[in-house]
Write an enzyme that holds these catalytic residues in place. Sequence first.
Site, PDB file in Angstrom:
ATOM      1  N   HIS A  46       7.906   0.666 -14.179  1.00 28.84           N
ATOM      2  CA  HIS A  46       7.691   2.020 -12.658  1.00 28.84           C
ATOM      3  C   HIS A  46       6.504   2.340 -12.999  1.00 28.84           C
ATOM      4  O   HIS A  46       5.887   2.265 -13.844  1.00 28.84           O
ATOM      5  CB  HIS A  46       8.832   2.519 -12.557  1.00 28.84           C
ATOM      6  CG  HIS A  46       8.439   3.659 -11.585  1.00 28.84           C
ATOM      7  ND1 HIS A  46       8.090   5.266 -12.345  1.00 28.84           N
ATOM      8  CD2 HIS A  46       8.312   3.727 -10.046  1.00 28.84           C
ATOM      9  CE1 HIS A  46       7.945   5.217 -10.561  1.00 28.84           C
ATOM     10  NE2 HIS A  46       7.587   4.841  -9.192  1.00 28.84           N
ATOM     11  N   HIS A  70      -1.248   5.025  -7.708  1.00 28.52           N
ATOM     12  CA  HIS A  70      -0.083   5.090  -6.805  1.00 28.52           C
ATOM     13  C   HIS A  70      -0.209   6.461  -5.308  1.00 28.52           C
ATOM     14  O   HIS A  70       0.521   6.251  -4.062  1.00 28.52           O
ATOM     15  CB  HIS A  70       0.826   5.985  -7.801  1.00 28.52           C
ATOM     16  CG  HIS A  70       2.175   6.404  -7.295  1.00 28.52           C
ATOM     17  ND1 HIS A  70       2.352   7.710  -6.681  1.00 28.52           N
ATOM     18  CD2 HIS A  70       3.677   5.988  -7.143  1.00 28.52           C
ATOM     19  CE1 HIS A  70       3.523   8.178  -6.278  1.00 28.52           C
ATOM     20  NE2 HIS A  70       4.259   6.478  -5.918  1.00 28.52           N
ATOM     21  N   GLU A 130       5.567  -3.173 -12.057  1.00 27.22           N
ATOM     22  CA  GLU A 130       4.678  -2.692 -10.712  1.00 27.22           C
ATOM     23  C   GLU A 130       3.595  -2.189 -10.576  1.00 27.22           C
ATOM     24  O   GLU A 130       3.086  -1.533 -11.427  1.00 27.22           O
ATOM     25  CB  GLU A 130       6.127  -1.210 -10.891  1.00 27.22           C
ATOM     26  CG  GLU A 130       5.981  -1.532  -8.963  1.00 27.22           C
ATOM     27  CD  GLU A 130       6.428   0.221  -8.891  1.00 27.22           C
ATOM     28  OE1 GLU A 130       6.029   1.315  -9.294  1.00 27.22           O
ATOM     29  OE2 GLU A 130       6.430   0.834  -7.485  1.00 27.22           O
ATOM     30  N   GLU A 158       3.086  -3.206  -4.321  1.00 25.33           N
ATOM     31  CA  GLU A 158       3.816  -2.262  -3.276  1.00 25.33           C
ATOM     32  C   GLU A 158       2.833  -1.765  -1.988  1.00 25.33           C
ATOM     33  O   GLU A 158       1.707  -1.751  -2.740  1.00 25.33           O
ATOM     34  CB  GLU A 158       4.768  -0.678  -3.315  1.00 25.33           C
ATOM     35  CG  GLU A 158       4.921  -0.247  -1.658  1.00 25.33           C
ATOM     36  CD  GLU A 158       5.053   1.810  -3.122  1.00 25.33           C
ATOM     37  OE1 GLU A 158       5.839   1.596  -3.810  1.00 25.33           O
ATOM     38  OE2 GLU A 158       5.694   2.340  -2.048  1.00 25.33           O
ATOM     39  N   ASP A 190       1.717  -0.419  -7.206  1.00 23.18           N
ATOM     40  CA  ASP A 190       1.050   0.152  -6.338  1.00 23.18           C
ATOM     41  C   ASP A 190      -0.036  -0.134  -5.679  1.00 23.18           C
ATOM     42  O   ASP A 190      -0.853  -0.149  -6.776  1.00 23.18           O
ATOM     43  CB  ASP A 190       1.215   2.149  -6.405  1.00 23.18           C
ATOM     44  CG  ASP A 190       2.532   2.474  -6.575  1.00 23.18           C
ATOM     45  OD1 ASP A 190       3.817   2.067  -5.417  1.00 23.18           O
ATOM     46  OD2 ASP A 190       2.548   2.664  -6.834  1.00 23.18           O
TER      47      ASP A 190
END
Length: 322
Positions: free
Chosen positions: A12, A54, A39, A144, A41
């Site tokens: 993460h 993020h 991950e 994401e 963002d």
Amino acid sequence: MTIKSRPVLIAHRGASGYLPEHTLAAKALGFAMGADFLEQDVVATRDDELLVMHDIHVDRVSNVAELFPHRARDDSRFYVRDFDLDELRQLNIFERVNADGSAVYPGRFPARTGNFRVNTLREEIEFIQALNQSAGRTVGIYPEIKRPAWHLSEGVDIAPQMLALLHDYGYSNPDDPIYLQCFDAGELVRIREQLGSRLRLVQLIGDNSWGESGDDYVSLRKPAGLQRLAQTVDAIGPWVNQCFALDERGRAPTSSGLVEQAQESGLEVHPYTIRLDSLPDGFPDLASLVHFCTAVLQVDGLFTDFPDRVGQLLRHQTAAVS
Ligand code: CA
């Protein structure tokens, strides 16, 4: 006893329990710790570059207020969207702090320490693919799209740009090593139906109070909502706290039914976020939480800031069964 294959381990924001989130150092450490996916963002800069960060704000993880003191909006926040990539490259990126400057996780990498820089999604994909080559492994990416409706109101449409970039780097088919995630259900429908993506898609499930999108996550978590989601996406990423219930004394976690209902609808389930230093109520230690997620809930993946510790527990539990 039937045991599913080991859940996928998702680092993460990288190995963010050890190094500032979304730095390439945190990604390299997550890679070395054995994560299956790293991950990203993704937010857009003023010059429409896709940046790995993020928040739509940059002030809690950098010295932006010192370098560009007059560039805050009326809400006193500094937005990635108000800066060109060349400006953002000047920032020192550091461990996340609260509004008052205190560390969000005091036991982690010290705040305002180190010499870390931003990176674009393109740079990060090139970095991970290079590591895949040098290490002889295939670690996947897990990007994401952050706040698509907000970005559109700021004049930038992230999804088509991102899908084109992903395609250029070899991510276009359902069996490619990627999951594409978003909190916005309508955006995922658009990605699947209008933009024609065949990638594995993940509907993130938040709490309505967080304001991540206009979706009603209470109804999305119900069986009818999950069945509707399954027509579009391959997986859900719920908040781990939504996956269990506690007794009246705040102990003895049992399944909330969400994971089973989602899996019955044909969805994989990848809860977030397993943190050694921020365990949910009802779990005395990391091992009890990971054991609950795997043995009771039988999740298909786990987001964690601590891929080494969670990976170790997953391997240990798998070995104990076989
Ligand atoms: Ca995320």
